[in-house]
Design a protein around this motif. Sequence first.
Motif, short mmCIF file in Angstrom:
data_model
loop_
_atom_site.label_atom_id
_atom_site.label_comp_id
_atom_site.label_asym_id
_atom_site.label_seq_id
_atom_site.Cartn_x
_atom_site.Cartn_y
_atom_site.Cartn_z
N ILE A 172 -11.16 -7.06 9.74
CA ILE A 172 -10.85 -5.82 9.12
C ILE A 172 -10.32 -4.97 10.38
CG2 ILE A 172 -11.29 -3.80 7.76
CD1 ILE A 172 -13.51 -5.35 6.19
N TRP A 173 -8.96 -4.56 10.10
CA TRP A 173 -8.30 -3.61 11.17
C TRP A 173 -7.93 -2.61 10.27
CZ3 TRP A 173 -6.85 -5.81 15.95
CH2 TRP A 173 -7.04 -6.91 16.17
N VAL A 174 -8.11 -1.44 11.22
CA VAL A 174 -7.76 -0.18 10.60
C VAL A 174 -6.72 0.51 11.69
CG1 VAL A 174 -8.61 2.23 10.22
CG2 VAL A 174 -9.79 0.29 9.34
N LEU A 175 -5.72 1.15 11.20
CA LEU A 175 -5.01 2.01 12.14
C LEU A 175 -5.38 3.50 11.97
CD1 LEU A 175 -2.18 2.09 13.71
CD2 LEU A 175 -0.97 2.84 11.52
N LYS A 176 -6.14 3.69 13.05
CA LYS A 176 -6.98 5.04 13.06
C LYS A 176 -6.27 6.23 13.07
CE LYS A 176 -11.33 3.38 14.51
NZ LYS A 176 -12.57 3.72 15.36
N ASN A 177 -5.07 6.12 13.99
CA ASN A 177 -4.09 7.19 14.01
C ASN A 177 -2.71 6.71 13.42
OD1 ASN A 177 -2.26 9.41 14.58
ND2 ASN A 177 -2.65 9.43 16.80
N TYR A 178 -2.43 7.09 12.09
CA TYR A 178 -1.23 6.62 11.46
C TYR A 178 -0.13 6.92 12.37
CZ TYR A 178 2.14 5.72 7.78
OH TYR A 178 3.43 5.47 6.99
N ALA A 179 0.07 7.82 13.11
CA ALA A 179 1.35 8.06 13.95
C ALA A 179 1.23 7.11 15.36
CB ALA A 179 1.43 9.61 14.18
N ALA A 237 0.87 -1.24 0.22
CA ALA A 237 -0.01 -0.11 -0.09
C ALA A 237 1.04 1.09 -0.18
CB ALA A 237 -1.17 -0.11 1.18
N PHE A 238 0.65 2.16 -0.82
CA PHE A 238 1.34 3.40 -0.75
C PHE A 238 0.45 4.43 -0.10
CE2 PHE A 238 2.18 7.45 -3.29
CZ PHE A 238 3.43 7.72 -2.82
N VAL A 239 0.90 4.70 0.83
CA VAL A 239 0.43 6.00 1.74
C VAL A 239 1.23 7.01 2.41
CG1 VAL A 239 -1.17 6.13 3.70
CG2 VAL A 239 -1.41 4.13 2.28
N VAL A 254 4.46 -4.42 9.77
CA VAL A 254 4.39 -3.57 8.56
C VAL A 254 5.81 -3.03 8.26
CG1 VAL A 254 3.29 -1.64 7.45
CG2 VAL A 254 1.92 -3.44 8.64
N LEU A 255 6.22 -3.23 7.20
CA LEU A 255 7.49 -2.68 6.95
C LEU A 255 7.41 -1.36 6.08
CD1 LEU A 255 10.82 -2.58 6.55
CD2 LEU A 255 10.49 -3.97 4.56
N VAL A 256 7.82 -0.29 6.41
CA VAL A 256 7.69 0.94 5.86
C VAL A 256 9.00 1.44 4.99
CG1 VAL A 256 6.72 3.33 6.13
CG2 VAL A 256 5.92 1.42 7.49
N PHE A 257 8.92 1.83 3.71
CA PHE A 257 9.97 2.32 3.12
C PHE A 257 9.44 3.69 2.42
CE2 PHE A 257 12.22 2.84 -0.94
CZ PHE A 257 13.73 2.85 -0.50
N ASP A 258 9.98 4.94 3.14
CA ASP A 258 9.80 6.40 2.60
C ASP A 258 10.42 6.49 1.18
OD1 ASP A 258 10.11 9.04 2.53
OD2 ASP A 258 9.30 9.22 4.28
N LEU A 259 9.61 6.89 0.47
CA LEU A 259 10.17 6.93 -1.22
C LEU A 259 10.90 8.15 -1.27
CD1 LEU A 259 7.43 5.91 -3.53
CD2 LEU A 259 9.54 4.62 -2.64
N TYR A 319 -6.10 3.28 3.43
CA TYR A 319 -7.34 3.85 4.09
C TYR A 319 -7.16 5.50 4.52
CZ TYR A 319 -11.34 3.61 7.50
OH TYR A 319 -12.65 3.72 8.25
N GLY A 320 -7.65 6.26 3.63
CA GLY A 320 -7.49 7.41 3.76
C GLY A 320 -5.93 7.77 3.90
N ASN A 321 -5.68 8.67 4.93
CA ASN A 321 -4.27 8.85 5.05
C ASN A 321 -3.54 7.77 6.05
OD1 ASN A 321 -4.15 11.06 3.62
ND2 ASN A 321 -5.08 12.42 5.10
N SER A 322 -4.23 6.56 6.10
CA SER A 322 -3.49 5.55 7.04
C SER A 322 -3.75 4.36 6.23
CB SER A 322 -4.23 5.56 8.34
OG SER A 322 -3.85 4.52 9.27
#
Length: 346
Positions: A322-329, A247-249, A270-275, A304-307
């Motif tokens: 279905i899980w949601v990360l409500k606060n991305y930070a 997912a690209f967010v 979740v592995l995150v790679f900043d482009l 999911y929006g900004n998350s």
Amino acid sequence: MTDNLAEVSKSITEEAMWDSLPHEILTHVFLRLPIKSIITCTSVSKTWKSLIRNPSFISTHLLHSSNNLLLFRLRPEPLAKAVKQLKRIGDEKEVYALHWDDNTNFHQYTTFDDFPFHGQSGTEVFRVVGTCNGLICLADDLLYTYAYNFILWNPCVKKYVRLPHPNFSFMTTGPYTTAVGFGFDSKTNDYKVVRFVAPEDGDFEEGEFLPKVEVYSLATGKWRVVTAQCPKCAVRDAMLVCQRLQAFVNGALHLVCYKRTQEIRFLYFVLVFDLEDEVFREIPLPKHSDSNMFYWNWVSILAYGNSIALLEPGYLLHILDIWVLKNYADASSWTKIISLDAQAPP
């Protein structure tokens, strides 16, 4: 002959009239047009074409665009069966279509019937790695991990770029699993394709080595190796054809991986790679009551929006969480918003 000269003269006069409009007025008009109309406008005059293809206009139009469209890939039933049976079929073609995402009926916006890559995939169909600002990233890796055929395709303007052979392959790395992501670097206005290559040991055990990561830049047309060190982990490859693997967010790629610890054999995260900065970080997955260590093995990850959100079909169970990360930070803000149990047929 006279009639032809009159038509040519009229055409030149009309083109000069359109070109005489101030660029500021033209820009304001173009910004309010849908993409299909803008593409038509590129054929009116060289001035309009140059203005529309200017990177500054493209960026501004993307910011003003409010279209919510979904990409559908449609496969005839004979083609779908052939793919599952690892057979080739020559007269059936896949079709890509855009549908509106702002109503309950998903009305069709347009179709791209002239798919230019039919028959060029080892499995007859390409996998959609991701979409971004009208570009579609395709990969020929649905059933073959060691596949190196990647394409960036803009179906609206009927242009594409076939990526060169990447740096890492079976010949250079030995056995491995790989994941691919696609997104946009807003700092450099560049589109990037990212390969995460996780080597396996002699027993094909995963997660014992540091993954190698390389980035293809559309601006340079080349692959290069990322210098930042990726955390030791195993990635899930495209053999999991039913899952959404990346997912690209917020300017970063997100993919579900796992690592081994002394306490937990398969610790998923979740592995995150900043482009933009090309650095890595991790987001822990939510805690759950399921003691099965493979709970997250079949999960799909989506924007999911900004998350981000996770779709977990369960391990050998007919359920859907279905899980949601409500606060991305905040990694502690994972929330299960729905859990569905399969109903027996009547």
